[in-house]
Design a protein around this motif. Sequence first.
Motif, PDB file in Angstrom:
ATOM      1  N   GLN A  18      68.090  26.113  24.611  1.00 16.88           N
ATOM      2  CA  GLN A  18      68.777  24.821  24.639  1.00 16.88           C
ATOM      3  C   GLN A  18      70.173  24.934  24.023  1.00 16.88           C
ATOM      4  OE1 GLN A  18      66.286  21.260  23.784  1.00 16.88           O
ATOM      5  NE2 GLN A  18      64.689  22.748  23.287  1.00 16.88           N
ATOM      6  N   ILE A  19      70.277  25.713  22.953  1.00 19.30           N
ATOM      7  CA  ILE A  19      71.589  25.925  22.338  1.00 19.30           C
ATOM      8  C   ILE A  19      72.496  26.673  23.308  1.00 19.30           C
ATOM      9  CG2 ILE A  19      72.825  27.033  20.438  1.00 19.30           C
ATOM     10  CD1 ILE A  19      70.250  26.684  18.758  1.00 19.30           C
ATOM     11  N   ALA A  20      71.930  27.651  24.005  1.00 15.97           N
ATOM     12  CA  ALA A  20      72.710  28.402  24.989  1.00 15.97           C
ATOM     13  C   ALA A  20      73.248  27.470  26.071  1.00 15.97           C
ATOM     14  CB  ALA A  20      71.857  29.504  25.612  1.00 15.97           C
ATOM     15  N   SER A  55      69.027  30.801  15.155  1.00 19.25           N
ATOM     16  CA  SER A  55      68.884  30.239  16.504  1.00 19.25           C
ATOM     17  C   SER A  55      70.178  30.396  17.293  1.00 19.25           C
ATOM     18  CB  SER A  55      68.503  28.758  16.422  1.00 19.25           C
ATOM     19  OG  SER A  55      67.230  28.595  15.838  1.00 19.25           O
ATOM     20  N   LEU A  56      71.306  30.195  16.621  1.00 22.02           N
ATOM     21  CA  LEU A  56      72.593  30.352  17.289  1.00 22.02           C
ATOM     22  C   LEU A  56      72.784  31.797  17.741  1.00 22.02           C
ATOM     23  CD1 LEU A  56      75.371  29.310  18.155  1.00 22.02           C
ATOM     24  CD2 LEU A  56      76.194  29.796  15.832  1.00 22.02           C
ATOM     25  N   ILE A  62      71.624  35.390  24.594  1.00 19.76           N
ATOM     26  CA  ILE A  62      71.299  34.952  25.959  1.00 19.76           C
ATOM     27  C   ILE A  62      72.565  34.896  26.809  1.00 19.76           C
ATOM     28  CG2 ILE A  62      70.511  32.976  27.340  1.00 19.76           C
ATOM     29  CD1 ILE A  62      68.541  32.357  25.028  1.00 19.76           C
ATOM     30  N   LEU A  63      73.635  34.343  26.239  1.00 17.86           N
ATOM     31  CA  LEU A  63      74.882  34.197  26.991  1.00 17.86           C
ATOM     32  C   LEU A  63      75.598  35.533  27.176  1.00 17.86           C
ATOM     33  CD1 LEU A  63      76.261  30.818  25.589  1.00 17.86           C
ATOM     34  CD2 LEU A  63      74.952  31.249  27.670  1.00 17.86           C
ATOM     35  N   VAL A  64      75.411  36.446  26.244  1.00 15.84           N
ATOM     36  CA  VAL A  64      75.964  37.795  26.419  1.00 15.84           C
ATOM     37  C   VAL A  64      75.257  38.480  27.585  1.00 15.84           C
ATOM     38  CG1 VAL A  64      76.114  40.098  25.398  1.00 15.84           C
ATOM     39  CG2 VAL A  64      76.754  38.095  24.044  1.00 15.84           C
ATOM     40  N   ALA A  65      73.925  38.346  27.634  1.00 15.41           N
ATOM     41  CA  ALA A  65      73.151  38.954  28.723  1.00 15.41           C
ATOM     42  C   ALA A  65      73.536  38.360  30.070  1.00 15.41           C
ATOM     43  CB  ALA A  65      71.658  38.766  28.473  1.00 15.41           C
ATOM     44  N   GLY A  66      73.964  37.093  30.067  1.00 18.55           N
ATOM     45  CA  GLY A  66      74.358  36.432  31.308  1.00 18.55           C
ATOM     46  C   GLY A  66      75.811  36.628  31.677  1.00 18.55           C
ATOM     47  N   GLY A  67      76.531  37.411  30.874  1.00 11.41           N
ATOM     48  CA  GLY A  67      77.926  37.693  31.199  1.00 11.41           C
ATOM     49  C   GLY A  67      78.889  36.579  30.841  1.00 11.41           C
ATOM     50  N   VAL A  68      78.425  35.588  30.073  1.00 10.68           N
ATOM     51  CA  VAL A  68      79.295  34.466  29.696  1.00 10.68           C
ATOM     52  C   VAL A  68      80.104  34.803  28.444  1.00 10.68           C
ATOM     53  CG1 VAL A  68      79.355  32.032  28.992  1.00 10.68           C
ATOM     54  CG2 VAL A  68      77.731  32.795  30.739  1.00 10.68           C
ATOM     55  N   LEU A  69      79.470  35.478  27.491  1.00 10.83           N
ATOM     56  CA  LEU A  69      80.126  35.858  26.241  1.00 10.83           C
ATOM     57  C   LEU A  69      80.127  37.374  26.088  1.00 10.83           C
ATOM     58  CD1 LEU A  69      78.503  33.283  23.754  1.00 10.83           C
ATOM     59  CD2 LEU A  69      80.727  33.094  24.899  1.00 10.83           C
ATOM     60  N   VAL A  70      81.075  37.858  25.312  1.00  8.37           N
ATOM     61  CA  VAL A  70      81.103  39.282  24.954  1.00  8.37           C
ATOM     62  C   VAL A  70      81.295  39.378  23.445  1.00  8.37           C
ATOM     63  CG1 VAL A  70      81.972  40.128  27.156  1.00  8.37           C
ATOM     64  CG2 VAL A  70      83.589  39.407  25.412  1.00  8.37           C
ATOM     65  N   GLY A  76      84.634  39.629  16.685  1.00 12.15           N
ATOM     66  CA  GLY A  76      84.057  38.312  16.909  1.00 12.15           C
ATOM     67  C   GLY A  76      83.415  38.198  18.275  1.00 12.15           C
ATOM     68  N   THR A  77      83.053  36.964  18.625  1.00 10.65           N
ATOM     69  CA  THR A  77      82.434  36.675  19.918  1.00 10.65           C
ATOM     70  C   THR A  77      83.439  35.928  20.782  1.00 10.65           C
ATOM     71  OG1 THR A  77      80.243  36.530  18.894  1.00 10.65           O
ATOM     72  CG2 THR A  77      80.505  35.538  21.076  1.00 10.65           C
ATOM     73  N   PHE A  78      83.588  36.382  22.020  1.00 13.64           N
ATOM     74  CA  PHE A  78      84.605  35.840  22.913  1.00 13.64           C
ATOM     75  C   PHE A  78      83.983  35.379  24.229  1.00 13.64           C
ATOM     76  CE2 PHE A  78      86.710  38.607  20.006  1.00 13.64           C
ATOM     77  CZ  PHE A  78      87.991  38.114  19.826  1.00 13.64           C
ATOM     78  N   VAL A  79      84.639  34.393  24.855  1.00  9.90           N
ATOM     79  CA  VAL A  79      84.264  34.026  26.216  1.00  9.90           C
ATOM     80  C   VAL A  79      84.740  35.147  27.130  1.00  9.90           C
ATOM     81  CG1 VAL A  79      84.536  32.338  28.076  1.00  9.90           C
ATOM     82  CG2 VAL A  79      84.509  31.574  25.687  1.00  9.90           C
ATOM     83  N   SER A  80      83.869  35.587  28.024  1.00  8.64           N
ATOM     84  CA  SER A  80      84.225  36.659  28.950  1.00  8.64           C
ATOM     85  C   SER A  80      85.450  36.277  29.772  1.00  8.64           C
ATOM     86  CB  SER A  80      83.047  36.944  29.884  1.00  8.64           C
ATOM     87  OG  SER A  80      83.430  37.790  30.938  1.00  8.64           O
ATOM     88  N   GLU A  81      86.242  37.280  30.140  1.00 14.47           N
ATOM     89  CA  GLU A  81      87.391  37.029  31.012  1.00 14.47           C
ATOM     90  C   GLU A  81      86.926  36.548  32.384  1.00 14.47           C
ATOM     91  OE1 GLU A  81      90.441  36.968  30.246  1.00 14.47           O
ATOM     92  OE2 GLU A  81      90.482  37.956  28.287  1.00 14.47           O
ATOM     93  N   THR A  82      85.711  36.935  32.765  1.00 10.41           N
ATOM     94  CA  THR A  82      85.106  36.467  34.020  1.00 10.41           C
ATOM     95  C   THR A  82      83.732  35.903  33.679  1.00 10.41           C
ATOM     96  OG1 THR A  82      84.277  38.709  34.422  1.00 10.41           O
ATOM     97  CG2 THR A  82      86.329  38.078  35.520  1.00 10.41           C
ATOM     98  N   PRO A  83      83.687  34.725  33.020  1.00  8.83           N
ATOM     99  CA  PRO A  83      82.420  34.205  32.502  1.00  8.83           C
ATOM    100  C   PRO A  83      81.369  34.008  33.582  1.00  8.83           C
ATOM    101  CG  PRO A  83      84.132  32.516  32.468  1.00  8.83           C
ATOM    102  CD  PRO A  83      84.803  33.812  32.778  1.00  8.83           C
ATOM    103  N   GLY A  84      80.176  34.499  33.287  1.00 12.92           N
ATOM    104  CA  GLY A  84      79.059  34.345  34.205  1.00 12.92           C
ATOM    105  C   GLY A  84      78.897  35.496  35.159  1.00 12.92           C
TER     106      GLY A  84
END
Length: 244
Positions: A18-20, A55-56, A62-70, A76-84
Motif C-alpha cells: 500500500q505504501i508502494a 515498512s517504507l 518493491i518499487l526498485v524491483a518494478g523499475g520505478v526507483l533506483v 540515496g534513492t532516486f526516481v528512475s530516469e525511465t520510471p516503470g
Amino acid sequence: MNNPLDGIDSTAKPLSEQIALQLRGMIFDQHRFQPGDRLPDERSLAIEMGVSRTSLREAIKILVAGGVLVIRRGVGTFVSETPGKVEDPFGFAYAEDKKQLLSDWYQCRLIIESEAMELVAKNAADEELEGLEELARRQGDMISAAHKGNPDGYSFMELDREFHSALAQATHSAVMGRVLPALHEWVYFGAAIGEYPRLSRQMEENARKSHLSIARFLKMRDGKGANLAMRYHMLQALEDVERP
C-alpha cells in the motif's frame, strides 16, 4: 496537509504494498517527484507518510524491483530516469538458444510492426514522414560507406534501433511507442549481439533496401504498401536468421 496514507486499509494488501502504491501516486499522479529526482531521506519520508522506516524500506524495494526507483549506494534513492521500465522483465538475456530467440522476435515483429505501418500512414505528420525518409536515406549511405571501408563511427544496431523507434513514435500510439522500442532493448541487445557477426552483411543490406522502401510508401501515405514492405523486411530477416 492530508496524510498520504489516509486511504490505507489495514485489512487489504500488505502495508508495504500500500505504501508502494502511495509512492507511485506521488510520482505518476501528483508529479511530486520527477525522473531523476532524489527522494527525501528515509527518516523524513517515513515521518511524513506516518509509517515505520521498516515498512517504507520494503515499499522502496518493491518499487526498485518494478523499475520505478533506483538506489545509489551512499547517495540515496532516486526516481528512475525511465520510471516503470524494467531492463529485462522476461529474462531474455538468459535464453540459452539466442538464434531461436532472435527468430521468435522477428516473427513477433512481423505481426506487430507490419500492421503498425497502417497507423503511421494514418497518424504521422508530414514532417515526421519526411524525416523518416531522410533518416532511411542517411542510414543507407552510412551502410554503403561502411561496406566500402569508411565506417565513420558506424554502429548498425544503433542505426536500426533509431529507425524502428522513429516508426514506433510516428504511430502516435502510447502503447506502440513504448512496446516496440522496448522489444529492441530486451531482445535485440540480448540476442542479436551474439548472432550479429554471423548475420551482419545480410542484416545491413536488408535494412539499407527495406528501410527506404518503407519510408517512401509512408511518405505517400500508402499504409498497405508500407505494410507489405515491412513484411518483406521481417521475412527476409527471418530467412537470414534461420539459414545455417
